[in-house]
Design a protein around this motif. Structure first.
Motif, PDB file in Angstrom:
ATOM      1  N   ASP A  84     -11.046  -2.352  -3.342  1.00  0.00           N
ATOM      2  CA  ASP A  84     -10.749  -1.919  -1.981  1.00  0.00           C
ATOM      3  C   ASP A  84      -9.300  -1.459  -1.884  1.00  0.00           C
ATOM      4  O   ASP A  84      -8.405  -2.105  -2.427  1.00  0.00           O
ATOM      5  N   PRO A  85      -9.060  -0.362  -1.176  1.00  0.00           N
ATOM      6  CA  PRO A  85      -7.664   0.077  -1.012  1.00  0.00           C
ATOM      7  C   PRO A  85      -6.882  -0.908  -0.148  1.00  0.00           C
ATOM      8  O   PRO A  85      -7.436  -1.543   0.748  1.00  0.00           O
ATOM      9  N   TRP A  86      -5.596  -1.041  -0.454  1.00  0.00           N
ATOM     10  CA  TRP A  86      -4.739  -1.937   0.325  1.00  0.00           C
ATOM     11  C   TRP A  86      -4.449  -1.256   1.661  1.00  0.00           C
ATOM     12  O   TRP A  86      -4.008  -0.109   1.691  1.00  0.00           O
ATOM     13  N   PRO A  87      -4.689  -1.923   2.787  1.00  0.00           N
ATOM     14  CA  PRO A  87      -4.425  -1.304   4.089  1.00  0.00           C
ATOM     15  C   PRO A  87      -2.929  -0.974   4.230  1.00  0.00           C
ATOM     16  O   PRO A  87      -2.079  -1.834   3.972  1.00  0.00           O
ATOM     17  N   PRO A  88      -2.589   0.234   4.621  1.00  0.00           N
ATOM     18  CA  PRO A  88      -1.177   0.625   4.698  1.00  0.00           C
ATOM     19  C   PRO A  88      -0.374  -0.193   5.704  1.00  0.00           C
ATOM     20  O   PRO A  88       0.831  -0.344   5.558  1.00  0.00           O
ATOM     21  N   GLU A  89      -1.028  -0.770   6.713  1.00  0.00           N
ATOM     22  CA  GLU A  89      -0.303  -1.553   7.724  1.00  0.00           C
ATOM     23  C   GLU A  89      -0.001  -2.977   7.270  1.00  0.00           C
ATOM     24  O   GLU A  89       0.721  -3.696   7.952  1.00  0.00           O
ATOM     25  N   VAL A  90      -0.542  -3.400   6.120  1.00  0.00           N
ATOM     26  CA  VAL A  90      -0.340  -4.757   5.621  1.00  0.00           C
ATOM     27  C   VAL A  90       0.685  -4.747   4.494  1.00  0.00           C
ATOM     28  O   VAL A  90       0.470  -4.109   3.467  1.00  0.00           O
ATOM     29  N   PRO A  91       1.818  -5.438   4.673  1.00  0.00           N
ATOM     30  CA  PRO A  91       2.791  -5.499   3.585  1.00  0.00           C
ATOM     31  C   PRO A  91       2.201  -6.229   2.380  1.00  0.00           C
ATOM     32  O   PRO A  91       1.314  -7.079   2.545  1.00  0.00           O
ATOM     33  N   PRO A  92       2.660  -5.917   1.172  1.00  0.00           N
ATOM     34  CA  PRO A  92       2.155  -6.627  -0.007  1.00  0.00           C
ATOM     35  C   PRO A  92       2.401  -8.130   0.130  1.00  0.00           C
ATOM     36  O   PRO A  92       3.391  -8.568   0.708  1.00  0.00           O
ATOM     37  N   ALA A  93       1.490  -8.908  -0.433  1.00  0.00           N
ATOM     38  CA  ALA A  93       1.614 -10.368  -0.395  1.00  0.00           C
ATOM     39  C   ALA A  93       2.765 -10.816  -1.295  1.00  0.00           C
ATOM     40  O   ALA A  93       3.059 -10.181  -2.314  1.00  0.00           O
TER      41      ALA A  93
END
Length: 72
Positions: A32-41
């Protein structure tokens, strides 16, 4: 915040300024692509055992609750 959902667990924690750990279980799919609004963990791990190792023992096994029972 330790969570397995990027869109709710990690996004909410990031908005509150909390450090985050993504546990790749539950609803997470690596393709799944990483949502652009979510900063990396801050931590991206396969399971809680890996997170415990990476944190150097800061997470401990749960003990008895207030009633003296261990969690199931």
């Amino acid at each position: 915040m330790i969570g397995d959902r990027r869109d709710t667990d990690l996004l909410g924690a990031a908005r509150l300024g909390m450090r985050t750990a993504l546990v790749r279980s539950g609803r997470f799919r690596p393709e799944d692509p990483w949502p652009p609004e979510v900063p990396p963990a801050d931590y991206d791990v396969a399971d809680l055992d890996e997170l415990r190792q990476r944190l150097g023992g800061l997470l401990v096994q749960p003990g008895p609750n207030r009633r003296g029972r261990r969690p199931a």
